[in-house]
Enzyme design. Structure first.
Site, PDB file in Angstrom:
ATOM      1  N   SER A  90      -7.038  -5.630  -6.379  1.00  0.00           N
ATOM      2  CA  SER A  90      -8.195  -6.217  -5.700  1.00  0.00           C
ATOM      3  C   SER A  90      -9.433  -6.124  -6.586  1.00  0.00           C
ATOM      4  O   SER A  90      -9.462  -5.342  -7.544  1.00  0.00           O
ATOM      5  CB  SER A  90      -8.445  -5.500  -4.370  1.00  0.00           C
ATOM      6  OG  SER A  90      -9.129  -4.296  -4.606  1.00  0.00           O
TER       7      SER A  90
ATOM      8  N   ARG B 142       1.931  -4.965   6.022  1.00  0.00           N
ATOM      9  CA  ARG B 142       1.180  -3.919   5.312  1.00  0.00           C
ATOM     10  C   ARG B 142       1.980  -2.633   5.389  1.00  0.00           C
ATOM     11  O   ARG B 142       2.342  -2.185   6.483  1.00  0.00           O
ATOM     12  CB  ARG B 142      -0.212  -3.718   5.900  1.00  0.00           C
ATOM     13  CG  ARG B 142      -0.965  -2.649   5.131  1.00  0.00           C
ATOM     14  CD  ARG B 142      -2.431  -2.560   5.431  1.00  0.00           C
ATOM     15  NE  ARG B 142      -3.011  -1.646   4.457  1.00  0.00           N
ATOM     16  CZ  ARG B 142      -4.232  -1.697   3.978  1.00  0.00           C
ATOM     17  NH1 ARG B 142      -5.061  -2.617   4.392  1.00  0.00           N
ATOM     18  NH2 ARG B 142      -4.649  -0.824   3.081  1.00  0.00           N
TER      19      ARG B 142
ATOM     20  N   ASP C  15       0.831  -1.210   0.000  1.00  0.00           N
ATOM     21  CA  ASP C  15       0.000   0.000   0.000  1.00  0.00           C
ATOM     22  C   ASP C  15       0.870   1.266   0.000  1.00  0.00           C
ATOM     23  O   ASP C  15       1.993   1.253   0.513  1.00  0.00           O
ATOM     24  CB  ASP C  15      -0.898  -0.020   1.251  1.00  0.00           C
ATOM     25  CG  ASP C  15      -2.046   0.974   1.138  1.00  0.00           C
ATOM     26  OD1 ASP C  15      -2.308   1.468   0.029  1.00  0.00           O
ATOM     27  OD2 ASP C  15      -2.674   1.259   2.171  1.00  0.00           O
TER      28      ASP C  15
ATOM     29  N   SER D 153      -8.339  -5.135   4.330  1.00  0.00           N
ATOM     30  CA  SER D 153      -8.772  -4.788   2.974  1.00  0.00           C
ATOM     31  C   SER D 153      -9.134  -6.019   2.136  1.00  0.00           C
ATOM     32  O   SER D 153      -8.741  -6.106   0.963  1.00  0.00           O
ATOM     33  CB  SER D 153      -7.693  -3.956   2.267  1.00  0.00           C
ATOM     34  OG  SER D 153      -7.473  -2.766   2.956  1.00  0.00           O
TER      35      SER D 153
ATOM     36  N   HIS E  52       3.097   3.453  -8.812  1.00  0.00           N
ATOM     37  CA  HIS E  52       2.946   2.026  -9.093  1.00  0.00           C
ATOM     38  C   HIS E  52       4.207   1.463  -9.753  1.00  0.00           C
ATOM     39  O   HIS E  52       4.631   0.347  -9.449  1.00  0.00           O
ATOM     40  CB  HIS E  52       1.722   1.777  -9.975  1.00  0.00           C
ATOM     41  CG  HIS E  52       0.424   2.145  -9.310  1.00  0.00           C
ATOM     42  ND1 HIS E  52       0.113   1.729  -8.036  1.00  0.00           N
ATOM     43  CD2 HIS E  52      -0.635   2.886  -9.735  1.00  0.00           C
ATOM     44  CE1 HIS E  52      -1.093   2.196  -7.703  1.00  0.00           C
ATOM     45  NE2 HIS E  52      -1.552   2.905  -8.714  1.00  0.00           N
TER      46      HIS E  52
ATOM     47  N   LEU F 258      11.566 -20.078  -4.429  1.00  0.00           N
ATOM     48  CA  LEU F 258      10.439 -19.267  -3.941  1.00  0.00           C
ATOM     49  C   LEU F 258       9.230 -19.389  -4.874  1.00  0.00           C
ATOM     50  O   LEU F 258       9.382 -19.345  -6.097  1.00  0.00           O
ATOM     51  CB  LEU F 258      10.874 -17.794  -3.887  1.00  0.00           C
ATOM     52  CG  LEU F 258       9.773 -16.783  -3.550  1.00  0.00           C
ATOM     53  CD1 LEU F 258       9.434 -16.848  -2.057  1.00  0.00           C
ATOM     54  CD2 LEU F 258      10.200 -15.362  -3.929  1.00  0.00           C
TER      55      LEU F 258
ATOM     56  N   GLU G 181     -11.957  -4.712  -5.868  1.00  0.00           N
ATOM     57  CA  GLU G 181     -12.498  -3.351  -5.687  1.00  0.00           C
ATOM     58  C   GLU G 181     -11.704  -2.311  -6.493  1.00  0.00           C
ATOM     59  O   GLU G 181     -12.178  -1.196  -6.709  1.00  0.00           O
ATOM     60  CB  GLU G 181     -12.470  -2.950  -4.198  1.00  0.00           C
ATOM     61  CG  GLU G 181     -13.527  -3.624  -3.344  1.00  0.00           C
ATOM     62  CD  GLU G 181     -13.192  -5.064  -2.966  1.00  0.00           C
ATOM     63  OE1 GLU G 181     -11.993  -5.415  -2.948  1.00  0.00           O
ATOM     64  OE2 GLU G 181     -14.126  -5.851  -2.713  1.00  0.00           O
TER      65      GLU G 181
END
Ligand code: FPP
Length: 250
Positions: free
Chosen positions: A75, A198, A30, A206, A47, A141, A77
C-alpha cells in the site's frame, strides 16, 4: 467445473459442479508479520511464506475459472515500514515475478498491476513490466497486483484526470457523472470485485479499492495469510454462494 490446470482440490471441499464462482475476487493478504512472530522468525519470512500462499491461491482460481484476482501487495502507506522490510518486499516481488513466470504461462494467467507504479524502484518496475508484457496474450485468470496502491490515491488520480478534461473543455461539470470517473480508475478494464477476502481477522478495508467495493461481499477469516490455502478459498466461495446480493433493492 472446468479444470484449467493440474491443481486438484481435496474432494471434501470441492465446489459442487453447478456452483457459481465469483468473477472477481479481491484479497487483503494480512498477517504475514504476525505469522512470523508467532514462530519466532523475522517478518520477512512471513512475507516469503505469503508469496507461496499467493501462488497456491492463484492456481486454485485458475482451476475454478475465476476471471480476476486482485491482491493488495503493497500500500502507499507501507513505505512507513522500516527500510529493510520495504526493500525485502520489493526483492520478494521481483523474485516472484521471475520465478512464477513459467507457472503463469502454463496456467494462462495474464498479469496486471494497479497503483502509482512509476514511483516503484526501477528494478521492480522493470521486472513488473516484463512479466506483464510476456503474459499479455494470456486469456485465463487476470492476476492484478495492487502495488504502491491506495483507494484514495486512485481516486485522486482519477479526479485529476477528470479535472483535466474539464479544463480542456471536453467535459462540463454538468455532464460529469460516475461513468466519467470510472473510466479513469486503474481498474477500468475489469468488473468490480464480487468477494473481498481479508485474512488475519481485522474488520477494515485499509484503503483498498474504496470505490470498487461498494457492493462487494466481505469475508474475514482469522487465518494468517501464509496459512491460507486453496481449500480456504473454496470455503470462502461456498459462504459467498449463501449470500443474497440485493444491491440496495429487495
Ligand atoms: C500484510 O501483512 C502484508 C503485506 C503488507 C504484504 C503482502 C505481501 C505478500 C503476501 C508477499 C508477497 C507478495 C507478492 C506479490 C510476491 P503484515 O506484514 O501487515 O502482517 P501483520 O499485520 O501481521 O504485521
Amino acid at each position: 467445473m472446468i479444470v484449467q490446470s493440474s491443481v486438484t482440490l481435496e474432494p471434501a471441499t470441492e465446489l459442487h459442479e453447478n456452483s457459481p464462482v465469483p468473477r472477481h475476487i479481491a484479497i487483503i493478504m494480512d498477517g504475514n508479520g504476525r505469522w512470523a512472530k508467532e514462530r519466532g522468525l523475522p517478518r520477512v519470512n512471513g512475507h516469503s511464506s505469503g508469496a507461496h500462499a499467493l501462488r497456491a491461491v492463484t492456481e486454485t482460481c485458475c482451476v475454478l475459472g475465476v476471471e480476476c484476482l486482485t491482491v493488495y501487495a503493497f500500500s502507499t502507506e507501507n513505505w512507513k515500514r522500516p527500510a529493510e522490510e520495504v526493500s525485502a518486499l520489493f526483492g520478494l516481488l521481483e523474485h516472484f515475478l521471475e520465478s512464477e513466470l513459467p507457472t503463469l504461462q502454463q496456467n494462462n494467467v495474464k498479469l496486471r498491476a494497479i497503483g502509482r507504479l512509476s514511483e516503484l524502484p526501477k528494478s521492480t518496475l522493470h521486472a513488473l513490466e516484463g512479466t506483464i508484457q510476456k503474459t499479455t496474450a494470456n486469456d485465463g485468470l487476470t492476476l492484478i497486483l495492487a502495488i504502491n496502491y491506495s483507494g484514495r490515491t486512485e481516486l485522486e488520480d482519477a479526479i485529476r484526470a477528470v479535472c483535466r478534461e474539464v479544463a480542456q473543455g471536453t467535459l462540463t461539470p454538468e455532464e460529469f457523472n460516475q461513468a466519467h470517473l470510472q473510466k479513469h480508475l486503474y481498474t477500468r478494464d475489469w468488473p468490480d470485485p464480487d468477494l473481498l477476502i481479508r485474512t488475519s481477522g481485522e474488520m477494515r478495508l485499509s484503503n483498498f479499492l474504496l470505490w470498487q467495493l461498494s457492493y462487494t461481499e466481505l469475508y474475514v477469516t482469522p487465518k494468517r495469510w501464509p496459512d491460507f490455502t486453496g481449500n480456504d478459498l473454496v470455503e470462502a466461495i461456498k459462504e459467498f454462494n449463501q449470500r443474497q446480493r440485493r444491491y440496495g433493492g429487495l
